[in-house]
Design a protein around this motif. Sequence first.
Motif, mmCIF file in Angstrom:
data_model
loop_
_atom_site.group_PDB
_atom_site.id
_atom_site.type_symbol
_atom_site.label_atom_id
_atom_site.label_comp_id
_atom_site.label_asym_id
_atom_site.label_seq_id
_atom_site.Cartn_x
_atom_site.Cartn_y
_atom_site.Cartn_z
ATOM 1 N N THR A 56 0.842 -1.194 0.000
ATOM 2 C CA THR A 56 0.000 0.000 0.000
ATOM 3 C C THR A 56 0.877 1.244 0.000
ATOM 4 O OG1 THR A 56 -1.745 -1.158 1.197
ATOM 5 C CG2 THR A 56 -1.787 1.237 1.241
ATOM 6 N N PHE A 57 0.534 2.194 -0.877
ATOM 7 C CA PHE A 57 1.296 3.434 -0.969
ATOM 8 C C PHE A 57 0.440 4.647 -0.618
ATOM 9 C CE2 PHE A 57 5.161 1.774 -2.416
ATOM 10 C CZ PHE A 57 4.951 0.820 -3.393
ATOM 11 N N SER A 58 -0.531 4.461 0.243
ATOM 12 C CA SER A 58 -1.464 5.548 0.536
ATOM 13 C C SER A 58 -0.788 6.751 1.187
ATOM 14 C CB SER A 58 -2.593 5.036 1.431
ATOM 15 O OG SER A 58 -2.060 4.474 2.621
ATOM 16 N N ASN A 59 0.373 6.568 1.780
ATOM 17 C CA ASN A 59 1.078 7.675 2.442
ATOM 18 C C ASN A 59 2.345 8.089 1.709
ATOM 19 O OD1 ASN A 59 -0.794 7.793 4.604
ATOM 20 N ND2 ASN A 59 0.183 6.000 5.516
ATOM 21 N N TYR A 60 2.413 7.784 0.429
ATOM 22 C CA TYR A 60 3.573 8.112 -0.381
ATOM 23 C C TYR A 60 3.216 9.141 -1.443
ATOM 24 C CZ TYR A 60 6.076 3.930 1.320
ATOM 25 O OH TYR A 60 6.707 2.986 2.084
ATOM 26 N N ALA A 82 9.908 6.848 0.277
ATOM 27 C CA ALA A 82 9.518 6.690 1.678
ATOM 28 C C ALA A 82 8.188 7.385 1.908
ATOM 29 C CB ALA A 82 10.594 7.281 2.595
ATOM 30 N N PRO A 83 7.454 6.986 2.933
ATOM 31 C CA PRO A 83 6.171 7.650 3.229
ATOM 32 C C PRO A 83 6.366 9.032 3.836
ATOM 33 C CG PRO A 83 6.658 6.025 4.900
ATOM 34 C CD PRO A 83 7.720 5.879 3.840
ATOM 35 N N TYR A 84 5.339 9.860 3.684
ATOM 36 C CA TYR A 84 5.291 11.195 4.283
ATOM 37 C C TYR A 84 6.433 12.095 3.819
ATOM 38 C CZ TYR A 84 2.477 8.293 7.405
ATOM 39 O OH TYR A 84 1.564 7.399 7.897
ATOM 40 N N GLY A 85 6.973 11.828 2.665
ATOM 41 C CA GLY A 85 8.087 12.613 2.159
ATOM 42 C C GLY A 85 7.635 13.859 1.415
ATOM 43 N N SER A 86 8.578 14.752 1.186
ATOM 44 C CA SER A 86 8.293 15.935 0.379
ATOM 45 C C SER A 86 8.124 15.518 -1.072
ATOM 46 C CB SER A 86 9.449 16.929 0.491
ATOM 47 O OG SER A 86 9.632 17.340 1.824
ATOM 48 N N THR A 87 7.209 16.151 -1.754
ATOM 49 C CA THR A 87 6.958 15.831 -3.157
ATOM 50 C C THR A 87 8.083 16.413 -4.007
ATOM 51 O OG1 THR A 87 4.620 16.069 -2.619
ATOM 52 C CG2 THR A 87 5.200 15.807 -4.933
ATOM 53 N N SER A 88 8.617 15.576 -4.883
ATOM 54 C CA SER A 88 9.814 15.980 -5.609
ATOM 55 C C SER A 88 9.595 15.993 -7.121
ATOM 56 C CB SER A 88 10.973 15.031 -5.270
ATOM 57 O OG SER A 88 12.121 15.338 -6.027
ATOM 58 N N TYR A 89 10.353 16.879 -7.782
ATOM 59 C CA TYR A 89 10.391 16.917 -9.232
ATOM 60 C C TYR A 89 11.508 16.010 -9.773
ATOM 61 C CZ TYR A 89 7.692 21.265 -8.749
ATOM 62 O OH TYR A 89 6.742 22.203 -8.439
#
Length: 125
Positions: A27-31, A100-107
């Motif tokens: 599950t990737f609900s927090n990614y 990783a979960p709860y990470g900053s969204t990256s370009y």
Amino acid sequence: VQLQASGGGLVQAGGSLRLSCAHSGRTFSNYAMGWFRQAPGKEREFVSAISWNQRSTYYADSVKGRFTISRDNAKNTEYLQMNSLKPEDTAVYYCAVDHAPYGSTSYDAGSYKYWGQGTKVTVSS
């Protein structure tokens, strides 16, 4: 873990496609999730991303206002709605999930650990 991208195809300029990326194996609900593309002879480039909490979305300038990213955690799937397609949108599109979960969204593609196999989009003029 498997990411299965689908929805690509051949479309005329001005048309629309909806890409899907189904996640399985975990599950990737927090990614954070993203889409990248690679045109023939070019490097892979960022297209769009959505934060792990779905509060923020990000787009490359070239697709802003035409593409919409979304996700359905209940279905373990992310989407990319592409409207007003242009010939320069022709590429193989890849879905990706953060390392990783709860990470900053990256370009940056290097921030994403899990990748789909790609789905080809061809826009004819």
